[in-house]
Design an enzyme around this catalytic site. Structure first.
Site, short mmCIF file in Angstrom:
data_model
loop_
_atom_site.label_atom_id
_atom_site.label_comp_id
_atom_site.label_asym_id
_atom_site.label_seq_id
_atom_site.Cartn_x
_atom_site.Cartn_y
_atom_site.Cartn_z
N TYR A 165 0.84 -1.21 0.00
CA TYR A 165 0.00 0.00 0.00
C TYR A 165 0.87 1.26 0.00
O TYR A 165 0.66 2.18 -0.80
CB TYR A 165 -0.91 -0.03 1.23
CG TYR A 165 -1.93 1.08 1.30
CD1 TYR A 165 -3.16 0.96 0.64
CD2 TYR A 165 -1.70 2.23 2.05
CE1 TYR A 165 -4.11 1.97 0.73
CE2 TYR A 165 -2.64 3.24 2.14
CZ TYR A 165 -3.85 3.10 1.48
OH TYR A 165 -4.80 4.09 1.57
N LYS A 169 1.19 4.20 -2.85
CA LYS A 169 0.88 5.61 -2.59
C LYS A 169 2.11 6.49 -2.82
O LYS A 169 2.00 7.61 -3.31
CB LYS A 169 0.34 5.78 -1.17
CG LYS A 169 -1.01 5.07 -0.93
CD LYS A 169 -2.12 5.56 -1.86
CE LYS A 169 -3.48 4.97 -1.49
NZ LYS A 169 -4.56 5.37 -2.42
P1 NAD Z 1 -13.51 2.11 0.37
O1 NAD Z 1 -13.10 0.68 0.50
O2 NAD Z 1 -14.84 2.52 0.87
O3 NAD Z 1 -13.37 2.61 -1.13
C1 NAD Z 1 -12.53 2.04 -2.07
C2 NAD Z 1 -13.32 1.92 -3.34
O4 NAD Z 1 -12.48 1.44 -4.41
C3 NAD Z 1 -14.47 0.93 -3.20
O5 NAD Z 1 -15.66 1.53 -3.65
C4 NAD Z 1 -14.07 -0.22 -4.12
O6 NAD Z 1 -15.16 -0.87 -4.72
C5 NAD Z 1 -13.23 0.51 -5.15
N1 NAD Z 1 -12.37 -0.40 -5.89
C6 NAD Z 1 -11.56 -1.35 -5.40
N2 NAD Z 1 -10.95 -2.00 -6.40
C7 NAD Z 1 -11.39 -1.44 -7.55
C8 NAD Z 1 -11.14 -1.69 -8.91
N3 NAD Z 1 -10.29 -2.66 -9.31
N4 NAD Z 1 -11.77 -0.92 -9.84
C9 NAD Z 1 -12.63 0.05 -9.45
N5 NAD Z 1 -12.90 0.32 -8.18
C10 NAD Z 1 -12.29 -0.42 -7.23
O7 NAD Z 1 -12.36 2.95 1.13
P2 NAD Z 1 -12.04 4.52 1.11
O8 NAD Z 1 -11.42 4.81 2.40
O9 NAD Z 1 -13.21 5.31 0.67
O10 NAD Z 1 -10.88 4.59 0.02
C11 NAD Z 1 -10.90 5.47 -1.08
C12 NAD Z 1 -9.47 5.91 -1.40
O11 NAD Z 1 -8.98 6.70 -0.32
C13 NAD Z 1 -8.48 4.75 -1.57
O12 NAD Z 1 -7.59 5.05 -2.63
C14 NAD Z 1 -7.74 4.74 -0.26
O13 NAD Z 1 -6.44 4.21 -0.38
C15 NAD Z 1 -7.71 6.22 0.05
N6 NAD Z 1 -7.46 6.54 1.45
C16 NAD Z 1 -8.35 6.22 2.44
C17 NAD Z 1 -8.06 6.55 3.75
C18 NAD Z 1 -9.00 6.26 4.89
O14 NAD Z 1 -8.61 6.50 6.04
N7 NAD Z 1 -10.19 5.76 4.66
C19 NAD Z 1 -6.87 7.20 4.06
C20 NAD Z 1 -5.98 7.50 3.04
C21 NAD Z 1 -6.29 7.17 1.74
#
Ligand code: NAD
Length: 267
Positions: A165, A169
């Site tokens: 991960y 990133k």
């Molecule tokens: P989440 O799991 O709710 O969202 C991730 C989304 O990506 C889901 O809707 C999933 O269906 C989709 N996805 C996964 N594989 C896929 C693919 N092959 N094609 C298309 N869509 C796909 O989690 P989130 O927290 O909303 O994450 C969204 C983004 O934010 C991610 O990139 C994550 O790394 C980043 N992020 C989240 C956090 C946090 O604390 N939640 C922190 C830093 C970064």
């Protein structure tokens, strides 16, 4: 007064849950026509589209796997057909497959790199191709288009047990900066958002018990967990002409998580 994203059409990947869902809603509320991309949970994507349309917005749901080249091309084709143009890409899809390095399978390494980094490349490439050829009409276009990559504080904070991960990133950080440099002359802006700890399904274990939340809050100087809407507001601004001179940067939306909080009590 005209809405901030009137005349804009946007694609949000992974928009059926978490941060992507909030971003799609906020872009639509700011006047954008929104393509709600999802990978497998079509019902949730459809429900979001219904909500947006019910609020007099414009939205469609499109299934696509962002790590699949043909799927990404089709996603942009369907979007362009529905709304005539694409002005904003929010490349948000992401997964975690956590393991200590000795136990990490190649499959878990590859899945995270494929979705979180190669997915960013495929979507950005398609967006640039289209931004370059579409006519600049129908809105007071300053930029020819703008890309927002959903990165993470782990683009700079190392993360034991999550090397796939963090590597993805970190890659997103340099993809964003290098691409911004490459396409600035085409009036295309490319930025990233680095969320800290946001309350979504991806990190449920970190906030769904009092003990876990207390431990998490020690890492957050601002004293609360982030909500998807905190990130969504930043995305609306970065997507808009208000951010017209902003390119090649990462906007940290993290309540100070990246400020070395352990040094607070170390003076
Ligand atoms: P989440 O799991 O709710 O969202 C991730 C989304 O990506 C889901 O809707 C999933 O269906 C989709 N996805 C996964 N594989 C896929 C693919 N092959 N094609 C298309 N869509 C796909 O989690 P989130 O927290 O909303 O994450 C969204 C983004 O934010 C991610 O990139 C994550 O790394 C980043 N992020 C989240 C956090 C946090 O604390 N939640 C922190 C830093 C970064």
């Amino acid at each position: 007064k005209e809405q901030l994203l009137a005349h804009h059409a946007a694609i949000v990947t992974g928009a059926s849950s978490g941060i992507g869902l909030a971003v799609a809603e906020a872009l639509a509320a700011a006047g954008a026509a929104v393509v709600v991309n999802y990978r497998s949970d079509g019902d949730r994507a459809d429900a979001l589209v219904e909500r947006i349309v019910g609020d007099n917005g414009r939205a469609i749901a499109v299934q696509a796997d962002v790590s699949d080249e043909a799927d990404v091309a089709r996603l942009f084709d369907v979007a362009a057909e529905a709304f005539g143009r694409i002005d904003v890409l929010v490349s948000n899809s992401g997964v975690q497959k956590d393991a200590a390095v000795a136990d990490m399978s190649l499959a878990d390494w590859n899945t995270v790199i494929d979705v979180n980094l190669t997915g960013q490349f495929l979507c950005a490439r398609e967006a640039v191709r289209r931004f370059r050829v579409q006519p600049c009409k129908g809105r007071p276009a300053r930029s020819a288009g703008t890309i927002i990559a959903m990165s993470s504080v782990h683009e700079i904070i190392p993360w034991a047990g999550h090397i796939n991960y963090a590597a993805a990133k970190g890659g997103t950080r340099m993809l964003t900066r290098s691409l911004a440099q490459e396409v600035a002359a085409d009036s295309i802006r490319v930025n990233a958002i680095a969320p800290g700890a946001i309350r979504t399904p991806i990190n449920k274990d970190a906030w769904d018990s009092d003990a876990a939340l207390e431990k998490l809050l020690r890492l957050i100087p601002y004293g609360r967990i982030g909500e998807p809407e905190d990130v969504a507001r930043a995305a609306v601004w970065l997507a808009s002409d208000q951010a017209d001179y902003v390119t090649g940067t990462t906007l940290f939306v993290d309540g100070g998580m990246s400020l070395y909080p352990e040094f607070r009590d170390n003076g």
